[in-house]
Design an enzyme around this catalytic site. Structure first.
Site: not given
Length: 435
Positions: A31, A235, A252, A263, A342, A346, A353, A376, A380, A398, A400
């Site tokens: 619940d 991710h 990130d 971001d 990638h 964005h 996004h 970004e 990798y 990365r 960004e």
């Protein structure tokens, strides 16, 4: 501010009626509900954060252009879950011209739609509400046959509303700046706090603490706190591994403020000093990002920064021995995707996004002042990738930033978080000396 947003949108839907349900609640387990966060479109037009609400915009109505359906005031329920605005609060505090309790929706909605020739509604957010709109259209099909009036079509409002959200001005831009600034503060504190031997979740705790302390109610998305080879998973959100000496940290994360989110991504050495192999990969990514940011100018294609990143990274991958061959052919074949899979950008705003088309017809969207996008790039090199120089295995980088399109040079909203090798090593060394 919110009334101005709403008025702009209503001018675009003259002759129609727009229906926006709030985000439904969701059960986490048993619940217990998930933390509630209002739908971005709904909040953008109403400023109303309670669940079980519906907004109806009727631009041609003589009196009730903005109508809210809300939960009723109930003392017994409010003792458990907090104060509700109710019908009177919806009008006095949120500017509704009329308000009804949510149980009156099926009774009042057909009256509000009335003679409108179309309904603006976006399918897919709530299946139960989708069914309600389909039922309304069936009702009005019969009414049109008998009376010759009523809506004949359901139109997705996204093209009109999301175009407004795409351009940030005034208070919207101030809120986004604050969200990014809080995000930067959290990244800085995390960079100072990291030590080999800590767990990734301890660093995540720093991010969340600093964000909350500075007024952010929540993160804009699940933070990625990835050490070592975890950084090669785009991710990765488990955030549960022990941080090893000599490995990189990729963080990130973005804080939310006023329903806008930052971001930001930074990659840095857990022990404060880059190895030679880490430097080589990192500097290549930074060079690609620097060149891409320079292309964020009015009139440029949305794809131009990505195309530049692909070229710089491909040239660098050849130098580092990650790829072999001619640059043009490797780009044409997409060979770089083995290590950079990638896109570079964005939109950024109320959603990480964010809304807004990337293309108009078959052409990439041209950048305009007020747009905010991420830049970004990354590389990798997974631990188990084949045919890669072994010195780079397990390295993920990365970088960004959040970039505002201005009338001239781009403005990097997240510039205060260091990203050159020298600045990163300096700030981490200072943090260790001070401790």
């Amino acid at each position: 501010m919110i009334k101005q947003r709403r008025d702009k949108f209503m001018r675009r839907i003259a002759g129609g009626v727009a229906i926006f349900p709030g985000a439904p609640t969701a059960i986490r387990n048993s619940d217990v509900e998930h933390e509630y966060r209002q739908d971005s479109d709904f909040y953008y037009l109403t400023g109303f954060e309670e669940p079980n609400a519906v907004a109806v915009l009727v631009p041609d109505h003589p009196e009730h252009r903005f109508v809210l359906f809300v939960q009723p005031r109930e003392r017994e329920r409010e003792v458990w879950t907090g104060w509700r605005a109710g019908e009177e609060g919806a009008k006095s505090d949120f500017g509704a011209d009329a308000a009804f309790t949510i149980d009156k929706l099926d009774e009042e909605l057909p009256k509000l739609i009335g003679k409108a020739d179309r309904i603006y509604y976006r399918f897919g957010g709530d299946p139960r509400f989708d069914d309600r709109v389909v039922g309304l259209m069936r009702y009005f099909q019969r009414e049109r046959q008998r009376n010759g009036i009523g809506p004949a079509a359901v139109v997705d409002p996204a093209d009109l509303l999301h175009e407004l959200r795409l351009i940030k001005k005034g208070v919207d831009l101030e809120l986004l700046r604050r969200a990014v600034d809080i995000s930067c503060e959290a990244h800085l504190e995390a960079m100072r706090a990291v030590r080999p031997g800590m767990f990734e979740y301890e660093v995540e705790a720093v991010l969340r603490y600093v964000s909350r302390k500075n007024g952010s109610p929540r993160q804009g998305y699940a933070p990625i706190v990835a050490s070592g080879a975890n950084a090669t998973v785009l991710h990765y959100t488990t955030n549960a591994c022990r941080i090893e000496d000599g490995k990189l940290m990729l963080i990130d994360a973005g804080a939310e403020f006023g329903y806008f989110t930052g971001d930001v991504t930074r990659t840095f050495p857990a022990n404060g000093r880059f190895t030679d192999a880490q430097k080589e990969i990192y500097q290549l990514v930074l060079d690609a990002q620097t060149e891409a940011i320079g292309l964020v100018r009015p009139g440029a294609s949305f794809a131009e920064p990505h195309d530049r990143v692909v070229r710089v990274l491909t040239e660098g991958m050849i130098r580092l021995g990650l790829l072999e061959g001619e640059v043009e052919k490797l780009i044409e074949e997409g060979a770089y995707k083995k290590f950079y899979m990638h896109r570079t950008s964005h939109w950024l705003g109320m959603d990480v996004h964010d809304t807004g088309p990337y293309k108009v017809g078959d052409e990439w969207r041209r950048l305009e002042p007020g747009m905010v996008l991420t830049i970004e790039p990354g590389i990798y090199v997974a631990e188990d990738v084949e045919d890669a120089n072994p010195r780079y295995l397990g390295i993920g980088v990365r970088i960004e930033d959040d970039v505002l399109v201005t009338d001239g040079a781009p403005e990097v909203l997240s510039a205060r978080v260091p990203k050159t090798i020298e600045d990163i090593e300096r700030i981490m060394a200072e943090a260790r000396r001070n401790n």
